[in-house]
Scaffold this motif. Structure first.
Motif, PDB file in Angstrom:
ATOM      1  N   GLY A  73       1.158  -1.061   0.171  1.00  0.00           N
ATOM      2  CA  GLY A  73       0.126  -0.174  -0.151  1.00  0.00           C
ATOM      3  C   GLY A  73       0.659   1.521  -0.068  1.00  0.00           C
ATOM      4  O   GLY A  73       2.169   1.455  -0.153  1.00  0.00           O
ATOM      5  N   PRO A  74       0.407   2.327   0.423  1.00  0.00           N
ATOM      6  CA  PRO A  74       1.188   3.726   0.002  1.00  0.00           C
ATOM      7  C   PRO A  74       2.224   3.969   1.413  1.00  0.00           C
ATOM      8  O   PRO A  74       2.291   2.935   2.163  1.00  0.00           O
ATOM      9  CB  PRO A  74      -0.394   4.636   0.926  1.00  0.00           C
ATOM     10  N   HIS A  75       2.735   3.920   1.038  1.00  0.00           N
ATOM     11  CA  HIS A  75       4.212   4.463   1.511  1.00  0.00           C
ATOM     12  C   HIS A  75       5.437   2.922   2.697  1.00  0.00           C
ATOM     13  O   HIS A  75       5.693   2.727   3.300  1.00  0.00           O
ATOM     14  CB  HIS A  75       4.171   4.702   2.912  1.00  0.00           C
ATOM     15  N   GLY A  76       4.731   1.559   1.276  1.00  0.00           N
ATOM     16  CA  GLY A  76       5.195   0.531   1.522  1.00  0.00           C
ATOM     17  C   GLY A  76       4.352  -0.231   2.691  1.00  0.00           C
ATOM     18  O   GLY A  76       5.030  -1.069   2.873  1.00  0.00           O
ATOM     19  N   CYS A  77       3.381   0.194   2.933  1.00  0.00           N
ATOM     20  CA  CYS A  77       2.140  -0.612   4.070  1.00  0.00           C
ATOM     21  C   CYS A  77       2.117  -1.600   3.975  1.00  0.00           C
ATOM     22  O   CYS A  77       1.632  -1.719   2.369  1.00  0.00           O
ATOM     23  CB  CYS A  77       1.122   0.614   4.413  1.00  0.00           C
ATOM     24  N   THR A  78       2.350  -3.231   4.147  1.00  0.00           N
ATOM     25  CA  THR A  78       2.467  -4.119   2.847  1.00  0.00           C
ATOM     26  C   THR A  78       1.393  -4.824   4.505  1.00  0.00           C
ATOM     27  O   THR A  78       1.618  -4.702   6.008  1.00  0.00           O
ATOM     28  CB  THR A  78       3.593  -5.035   3.922  1.00  0.00           C
ATOM     29  N   ALA A  79       0.610  -5.489   4.363  1.00  0.00           N
ATOM     30  CA  ALA A  79      -0.226  -6.433   4.943  1.00  0.00           C
ATOM     31  C   ALA A  79       0.309  -8.397   4.699  1.00  0.00           C
ATOM     32  O   ALA A  79       0.645  -8.041   4.352  1.00  0.00           O
ATOM     33  CB  ALA A  79      -1.823  -6.422   4.219  1.00  0.00           C
ATOM     34  N   VAL A  80       0.293  -8.275   6.372  1.00  0.00           N
ATOM     35  CA  VAL A  80       0.943  -9.804   6.914  1.00  0.00           C
ATOM     36  C   VAL A  80      -0.183 -10.579   7.415  1.00  0.00           C
ATOM     37  O   VAL A  80      -0.563 -10.097   8.630  1.00  0.00           O
ATOM     38  CB  VAL A  80       2.002  -9.543   7.720  1.00  0.00           C
ATOM     39  N   VAL A  81      -0.201 -11.093   7.129  1.00  0.00           N
ATOM     40  CA  VAL A  81      -1.357 -12.383   7.786  1.00  0.00           C
ATOM     41  C   VAL A  81      -0.685 -13.804   9.082  1.00  0.00           C
ATOM     42  O   VAL A  81       0.142 -14.490   8.195  1.00  0.00           O
ATOM     43  CB  VAL A  81      -2.443 -12.932   7.068  1.00  0.00           C
ATOM     44  N   ARG A  82      -1.719 -13.681   9.514  1.00  0.00           N
ATOM     45  CA  ARG A  82      -0.912 -15.253  10.259  1.00  0.00           C
ATOM     46  C   ARG A  82      -2.506 -16.443  10.475  1.00  0.00           C
ATOM     47  O   ARG A  82      -3.442 -15.183  11.653  1.00  0.00           O
ATOM     48  CB  ARG A  82      -0.485 -14.935  11.861  1.00  0.00           C
TER      49      ARG A  82
END
Length: 200
Positions: free
Chosen positions: A118-127
């Motif tokens: 996403g914006p500014h390198g935001c990353t979704a990480v899921v466990r």
């Protein structure tokens, strides 16, 4: 030079090593009991694993401190006391228990780094994890630092269903934040399926 350092009241190598080891134990205890995760070189590292590494580092540093130093010369300033042994022992037990609980809680878990970012390198990480007839998941918003201290959202699923592994999810990013929507099936519904993502 060693004699001069002692006379000025500076820490000896042994004391300095013990302070470093105690700091590592403090960080290990905090990491072991936290919900934090780290993304390092494209791989997810849970907090308990960081705590285990810090435990190992503290052990190595303490072994270094145990190596006998040169005998102190007469008239040298007394050594400053390092943190007491029972304090280090207590911290080691707390950190070790935190890591052990983390390992047990992660049995059968899978981590997924979702794309796109996403914006500014935001990353979704899921466990995602499942046990018997119950499944659950946590989503983290990981910024450019590669660290997320707690989940942005969590969900529950019937029959151990894993929506991320099954591909029944949608990830959308806006200008400043994002949203993850996870869906189940008619047979295996997912509760609390919509989660906001913000790395700020």
């Amino acid at each position: 030079m060693d004699e001069e350092r002692r006379r000025t009241g500076r820490l000896t190598r042994s004391d300095l090593c013990m302070f470093i080891a105690t700091g590592c134990l403090l960080l290990a205890a905090a990491a072991g009991w936290s919900s934090a995760l780290f993304v390092v070189l494209g791989r997810v590292v849970p907090g308990w694993a960081v705590g285990a590494v810090l435990l190992l580092v503290s052990s190595v540093v303490m072994r270094t401190a145990a190596v006998p130093a040169r005998p102190e010369t007469e008239g040298a300033a007394p050594r400053r006391a390092a943190p007491p042994r029972f304090v280090r022992g207590l911290l080691a037990v707390v950190a070790g228990l935190g890591c052990a609980v983390g390992v047990l809680g992660d049995l059968g878990s899978e981590y997924h780094i979702l794309r796109p970012t996403g914006p500014h390198g935001c990353t979704a990480v899921v466990r995602e994890t499942s046990f018997l007839f119950a499944g659950s998941g946590d989503v983290y918003a990981v910024g450019p630092s590669g660290v997320a201290w707690r989940p942005s959202g969590s969900w529950q699923a019937d029959d151990g269903y894993r929506p991320i592994a099954e591909g029944t999810y949608e990830l959308h990013w806006g200008r400043d934040d994002g949203a993850l929507s996870v869906r189940g099936t008619e047979v295996d519904p997912v509760m609390d399926g919509l989660h906001g993502l913000d790395c700020d």
